[in-house]
Design a protein around this motif. Structure first.
Motif, PDB file in Angstrom:
ATOM      1  N   THR A 246      37.971  44.652  26.690  1.00 38.83           N
ATOM      2  CA  THR A 246      38.826  45.765  27.120  1.00 38.83           C
ATOM      3  C   THR A 246      38.836  45.897  28.632  1.00 38.83           C
ATOM      4  O   THR A 246      39.896  46.050  29.253  1.00 38.83           O
ATOM      5  N   MET A 247      37.642  45.838  29.256  1.00 37.18           N
ATOM      6  CA  MET A 247      37.563  45.958  30.709  1.00 37.18           C
ATOM      7  C   MET A 247      38.266  44.794  31.399  1.00 37.18           C
ATOM      8  O   MET A 247      38.848  44.952  32.471  1.00 37.18           O
TER       9      MET A 247
ATOM     10  N   ILE B 215      41.936  45.606  31.344  1.00 35.02           N
ATOM     11  CA  ILE B 215      42.178  46.693  32.297  1.00 35.02           C
ATOM     12  C   ILE B 215      42.186  46.151  33.725  1.00 35.02           C
ATOM     13  O   ILE B 215      43.038  46.508  34.547  1.00 35.02           O
ATOM     14  N   THR B 216      41.232  45.262  34.009  1.00 35.91           N
ATOM     15  CA  THR B 216      41.147  44.662  35.350  1.00 35.91           C
ATOM     16  C   THR B 216      42.372  43.812  35.651  1.00 35.91           C
ATOM     17  O   THR B 216      42.885  43.823  36.781  1.00 35.91           O
TER      18      THR B 216
ATOM     19  N   CYS C 282      45.207  46.047  36.514  1.00 34.88           N
ATOM     20  CA  CYS C 282      44.972  46.546  37.874  1.00 34.88           C
ATOM     21  C   CYS C 282      45.371  45.503  38.908  1.00 34.88           C
ATOM     22  O   CYS C 282      46.014  45.817  39.915  1.00 34.88           O
TER      23      CYS C 282
ATOM     24  N   VAL D  95      44.201  52.783  37.079  1.00 32.55           N
ATOM     25  CA  VAL D  95      43.433  51.751  36.385  1.00 32.55           C
ATOM     26  C   VAL D  95      42.163  51.406  37.157  1.00 32.55           C
ATOM     27  O   VAL D  95      41.089  51.215  36.573  1.00 32.55           O
TER      28      VAL D  95
ATOM     29  N   ILE E 248      39.200  53.669  36.502  1.00 33.55           N
ATOM     30  CA  ILE E 248      38.415  53.343  35.305  1.00 33.55           C
ATOM     31  C   ILE E 248      37.366  52.281  35.631  1.00 33.55           C
ATOM     32  O   ILE E 248      36.199  52.384  35.221  1.00 33.55           O
TER      33      ILE E 248
ATOM     34  N   SER F  35      35.095  40.953  34.143  1.00 31.60           N
ATOM     35  CA  SER F  35      35.867  41.910  34.926  1.00 31.60           C
ATOM     36  C   SER F  35      35.431  41.897  36.388  1.00 31.60           C
ATOM     37  O   SER F  35      36.239  42.084  37.294  1.00 31.60           O
TER      38      SER F  35
END
Length: 254
Positions: A62-63, A66-67, A70, A98, A101, A227
Motif C-alpha cells: 500500500t505504501m 501511495i509513494t 506521490c 499523499v 501520509i 517506499s
C-alpha cells in the motif's frame, strides 16, 4: 470598504484560478505547451520513479502505491512550475496530501509540518498566480527578483523557525532531527517565494531537495523498504528539476 473590496477580489481570483487549475481541458493545454526538453525531463522523472517502484517491489504494498502516486503528482507539479503554468497547483494539492501520509509513516515531523504548509499555500498560490496572469494578460506567472530587506527578514525567520522545530522534534522523538527540522523553515521561504513569483525560490528548492536526498539516503539505510527507495529516487529527480527550474526562471527574468 477597501478591505471588503480586497477580500472579494481575492475570492474572484481564487474562483477564476480554480476554474483553470481543476479543468481537464486547461491541464491538457498547458501540458501540451511544454518544450521537447521539458517532455524529456518529465519522462526522466516519471521513468525513474516508476522503475524504482517496480524493481524494489513497491507496487505490491500500500505504501509503495501511495509513494508512486506521490512521485507522479510531484513530477507533473514540478514541470508545470518550471514553465510558470498555474495548473501545477492541482498536482501540488494531490502531492502534498499523499506526501503527508508518507511523512507520518516515517515519523518525519519536520516533513509533516512542511506538507501541511504546502497544502494550504497551494490555494494562496492559485490566487497570486491568477492575479499575475490577469494583470499581465499572460499565460504564465512573471519571474521577479527579491530585494535585500525581504531576503534579510526571511533569513531571520528561517533561523528562528528552525530552532523551534529542532526543539519540538526532539520532544516528539522524531528521526534525523537536525536535518529534518531544516525542511519546514526552508519550505516556508521557498513556497512564499514561489507563490509571489520570485526566481530566488529555486535556490531554496535546490537546498531543500539536496537535504532530502541526504535524509532519505539515511532513512534507506535504517529502513530498507520499497517506499523508501522510491522516495529517495524522487528526491534525486526533484533536485535535477530544481536546477532546470532555476535555469528557466533566471533566463526569463533576464
Amino acid at each position: 470598504m477597501k478591505n471588503k473590496q480586497w477580500f472579494h477580489q481575492q475570492i474572484t481570483y481564487l474562483k477564476e484560478g480554480s476554474q483553470t487549475v481543476f479543468s481537464i481541458k486547461d491541464n491538457l493545454k498547458e501540458l501540451g505547451a511544454l518544450t521537447t526538453k521539458e517532455y524529456g525531463l518529465l519522462a526522466l522523472m516519471l521513468l525513474a520513479t516508476i522503475l524504482s517502484s517496480v524493481l524494489s517491489g513497491g507496487l505490491g504494498t500500500t505504501m509503495g502505491i501511495i509513494t508512486l502516486v506521490c512521485s507522479i503528482a510531484t513530477a507533473l507539479n514540478l514541470i508545470l512550475i518550471d514553465r510558470g503554468f498555474i495548473t501545477n497547483y492541482i498536482w501540488g494539492i494531490l502531492a502534498a496530501l499523499v506526501w503527508l501520509i508518507i511523512a507520518f509513516e516515517n515519523r518525519l515531523f519536520g516533513d509533516i509540518a512542511s506538507q501541511l504548509y504546502y497544502f494550504v499555500m497551494q490555494f494562496i498560490g492559485i490566487i497570486e498566480w491568477q492575479k499575475s496572469k490577469s494583470q499581465r494578460h499572460s499565460d504564465f506567472v512573471e519571474s521577479k527578483s527579491i530585494n535585500k530587506t525581504m531576503a534579510a527578514i526571511m533569513t531571520v525567520v528561517t533561523i528562528v523557525v528552525y530552532l523551534f522545530i529542532v526543539y519540538t522534534s526532539y520532544q516528539l522523538g522524531g528521526n534525523q532531527v537536525w536535518l529534518d527540522a531544516a525542511l519546514l523553515p526552508l519550505a516556508l521561504v521557498a513556497q512564499l517565494l514561489m507563490t509571489y513569483g520570485y526566481k530566488s525560490q529555486w535556490i531554496v528548492w535546490i537546498i531543500i531537495n539536496a537535504l532530502n536526498v541526504v535524509i532519505w539516503s539515511i532513512q534507506l539505510s535504517q529502513t530498507d523498504s520499497s517506499s523508501t527507495v522510491s522516495m529517495l529516487v524522487l528526491q534525486i529527480v526533484m533536485l535535477i528539476n530544481s536546477l532546470y527550474g532555476a535555469y528557466v526562471w533566471y533566463k526569463q527574468a533576464q
